[in-house]
Design a protein around this motif. Structure first.
Motif, PDB file in Angstrom:
ATOM      1  N   UNK A 195      20.870  37.349  47.728  1.00  0.00           N
ATOM      2  CA  UNK A 195      21.018  37.134  46.292  1.00  0.00           C
ATOM      3  C   UNK A 195      22.482  36.872  45.972  1.00  0.00           C
ATOM      4  N   UNK A 196      22.738  36.021  45.011  1.00  0.00           N
ATOM      5  CA  UNK A 196      24.098  35.531  44.794  1.00  0.00           C
ATOM      6  C   UNK A 196      25.084  36.619  44.381  1.00  0.00           C
ATOM      7  N   UNK A 197      24.608  37.703  43.770  1.00  0.00           N
ATOM      8  CA  UNK A 197      25.527  38.734  43.318  1.00  0.00           C
ATOM      9  C   UNK A 197      25.662  39.916  44.236  1.00  0.00           C
ATOM     10  N   UNK A 198      24.854  39.980  45.292  1.00  0.00           N
ATOM     11  CA  UNK A 198      24.852  41.165  46.144  1.00  0.00           C
ATOM     12  C   UNK A 198      25.618  40.985  47.438  1.00  0.00           C
ATOM     13  N   UNK A 199      26.056  39.754  47.737  1.00  0.00           N
ATOM     14  CA  UNK A 199      26.554  39.491  49.092  1.00  0.00           C
ATOM     15  C   UNK A 199      27.936  40.076  49.332  1.00  0.00           C
ATOM     16  N   UNK A 200      28.828  40.034  48.338  1.00  0.00           N
ATOM     17  CA  UNK A 200      30.198  40.507  48.556  1.00  0.00           C
ATOM     18  C   UNK A 200      30.303  41.975  48.154  1.00  0.00           C
ATOM     19  N   UNK A 201      30.148  42.857  49.139  1.00  0.00           N
ATOM     20  CA  UNK A 201      30.164  44.285  48.866  1.00  0.00           C
ATOM     21  C   UNK A 201      31.547  44.756  48.405  1.00  0.00           C
ATOM     22  N   UNK A 202      32.604  44.125  48.908  1.00  0.00           N
ATOM     23  CA  UNK A 202      33.960  44.521  48.520  1.00  0.00           C
ATOM     24  C   UNK A 202      34.180  44.293  47.027  1.00  0.00           C
ATOM     25  N   UNK A 203      33.679  43.173  46.509  1.00  0.00           N
ATOM     26  CA  UNK A 203      33.823  42.884  45.078  1.00  0.00           C
ATOM     27  C   UNK A 203      33.069  43.905  44.231  1.00  0.00           C
ATOM     28  N   UNK A 204      31.904  44.348  44.714  1.00  0.00           N
ATOM     29  CA  UNK A 204      31.133  45.361  43.988  1.00  0.00           C
ATOM     30  C   UNK A 204      31.878  46.687  43.988  1.00  0.00           C
ATOM     31  N   UNK A 205      32.517  47.023  45.105  1.00  0.00           N
ATOM     32  CA  UNK A 205      33.299  48.269  45.173  1.00  0.00           C
ATOM     33  C   UNK A 205      34.485  48.225  44.216  1.00  0.00           C
ATOM     34  N   UNK A 206      35.085  47.052  44.054  1.00  0.00           N
ATOM     35  CA  UNK A 206      36.173  46.916  43.079  1.00  0.00           C
ATOM     36  C   UNK A 206      35.652  47.194  41.671  1.00  0.00           C
ATOM     37  N   UNK A 207      34.466  46.663  41.373  1.00  0.00           N
ATOM     38  CA  UNK A 207      33.848  46.933  40.076  1.00  0.00           C
ATOM     39  C   UNK A 207      33.538  48.402  39.885  1.00  0.00           C
ATOM     40  N   UNK A 208      33.102  49.078  40.951  1.00  0.00           N
ATOM     41  CA  UNK A 208      32.824  50.515  40.884  1.00  0.00           C
ATOM     42  C   UNK A 208      34.087  51.300  40.556  1.00  0.00           C
ATOM     43  N   UNK A 209      35.187  50.988  41.233  1.00  0.00           N
ATOM     44  CA  UNK A 209      36.451  51.684  40.982  1.00  0.00           C
ATOM     45  C   UNK A 209      36.883  51.478  39.528  1.00  0.00           C
ATOM     46  N   UNK A 210      36.717  50.263  39.034  1.00  0.00           N
ATOM     47  CA  UNK A 210      37.100  49.972  37.645  1.00  0.00           C
ATOM     48  C   UNK A 210      36.279  50.810  36.666  1.00  0.00           C
ATOM     49  N   UNK A 211      34.959  50.869  36.868  1.00  0.00           N
ATOM     50  CA  UNK A 211      34.109  51.605  35.931  1.00  0.00           C
ATOM     51  C   UNK A 211      34.344  53.108  36.007  1.00  0.00           C
ATOM     52  N   UNK A 212      34.631  53.611  37.198  1.00  0.00           N
ATOM     53  CA  UNK A 212      34.950  55.030  37.319  1.00  0.00           C
ATOM     54  C   UNK A 212      36.282  55.352  36.647  1.00  0.00           C
TER      55      UNK A 212
END
Length: 331
Positions: A195-212
């Motif tokens: 899926x186009x939004x799930x492939x880059x795990x590093x980018x998702x982790x950056x988003x997690x750090x931002x939201x936390x």
């Protein structure tokens, strides 16, 4: 005549609002969105734009013409967020008419039928994905490979996802298919199909750090999901390494991180108390491993979250937060 409703004390406003939190999540999604544009090019841009436009239009139209609500909710950011997350959960070469159908189901059936934001039982974007996966299984499981050029859309070369290769190896007993597996680094950076939004795990982790850091979400749900998947998956791997997936690879494959960070933490469809959130996260992690290992589909994250969405009212009823001013009786 509208009645004034006053909630229980304390009457302290934190400065948060629906629109502020929704747009905060959208900001956290920007790294993953940019990575999807980089890897899948025009297809990712077109699918995202159509998904967002469709979700916003359907919410506006239903509010105006069916619910006749004078206070339209399209500006609170929730419809935009649903559109982006729906796009993140589909292939970048999905025909646009299917994307529009998914948006109609997510907004019209899952969200607005129950009364709009705050009343829906299930996550709209995930329910839309599940509807499309059941209705159009071929189109929803045809994954473009990344890095084929910016203008690639419908004619993109496709291939198997890491989870599909794992599932094939488990079912057939032929581990030679794992020779085509991308490395853990490639999966972390997004250089793999899916899926186009799930492939880059590093980018998702950056988003997690931002939201936390911005306190948009707390750690309880994502951490409990990831720890459960790692521990339960690791236990299975220790029992039989030739049959079960290495837990480290399982952590960076499929939609696990996307679901744990952006889907399971949805305010409306997740528990209110901290203890309830941990129970909710543990159950999602456990179901994800079970579906991935023994289910018909390679990925189980979406179905695990939707199943636990249905249990959230029960979890909230059991794990009730302490009332302000309540005196605890000493035994």
């Amino acid at each position: 005549m509208n009645k004034l409703v006053v909630s229980l004390s304390p009457h302290v406003h934190s400065g948060d609002s629906v629109s502020k939190n929704m747009y905060g999540v959208l900001i956290a999604l920007i790294p993953a969105l940019l990575c999807s544009f980089y890897y899948f090019g025009l297809g990712a841009i077109v699918v995202t734009a159509v998904s967002v436009a469709s979700c916003v239009f359907f919410e506006w139209a239903i509010n105006k013409y069916l619910l006749k609500n004078p206070q339209n909710t399209v500006c609170d950011g929730s419809a935009i967020l649903t559109g982006v997350l729906l796009a993140f959960n589909v292939p970048s070469n999905l025909p646009l008419w299917i994307v529009i159908l998914g948006a109609l189901f997510a907004i019209g059936v899952v969200k607005m039928t129950f009364g709009g934001l705050g009343c829906n039982l299930f996550n709209p974007a995930l329910a839309g994905r599940a509807f499309l996966l059941i209705s159009f299984p071929v189109q929803m499981t045809t994954w473009p490979l990344p890095g084929q050029g910016f203008m690639t859309y419908m004619d993109a070369t496709t291939g198997a996802t890491p989870l599909a290769l794992f599932k094939q190896a488990i079912k057939s007993g032929d581990t030679s298919v794992l020779n085509d597996m991308p490395s853990a680094i490639d999966m972390l950076l997004g250089n793999t199909g899916g899926c186009m939004g799930e492939v880059c795990e590093l980018a998702i982790l950056i988003g997690l750090v931002y939201m936390l850091a911005r306190k948009i979400i707390t750690w309880h749900i994502p951490v409990s999901i990831l720890l459960t998947v790692f521990c339960f998956g690791g236990l299975l791997y220790l029992i039989n390494p030739t049959t079960f997936i290495n837990p480290m690879l399982e952590m960076v494959s499929g939609g696990l991180l996307l679901g744990a960070v952006f889907m399971a933490t949805d305010y409306v469809t997740s528990p209110m108390s901290k203890k309830g959130q941990i129970v909710y996260g543990v159950a999602i992690g456990f179901l994800t491993v079970v579906i991935r290992t023994w289910g018909a589909y390679p990925e189980g994250m979406s179905f695990a979250i939707l199943i636990m969405n249905a249990f959230v009212p029960l979890i909230n009823n059991y794990f009730k937060p302490k009332r302000f001013g309540e005196v605890t009786k000493k035994k």
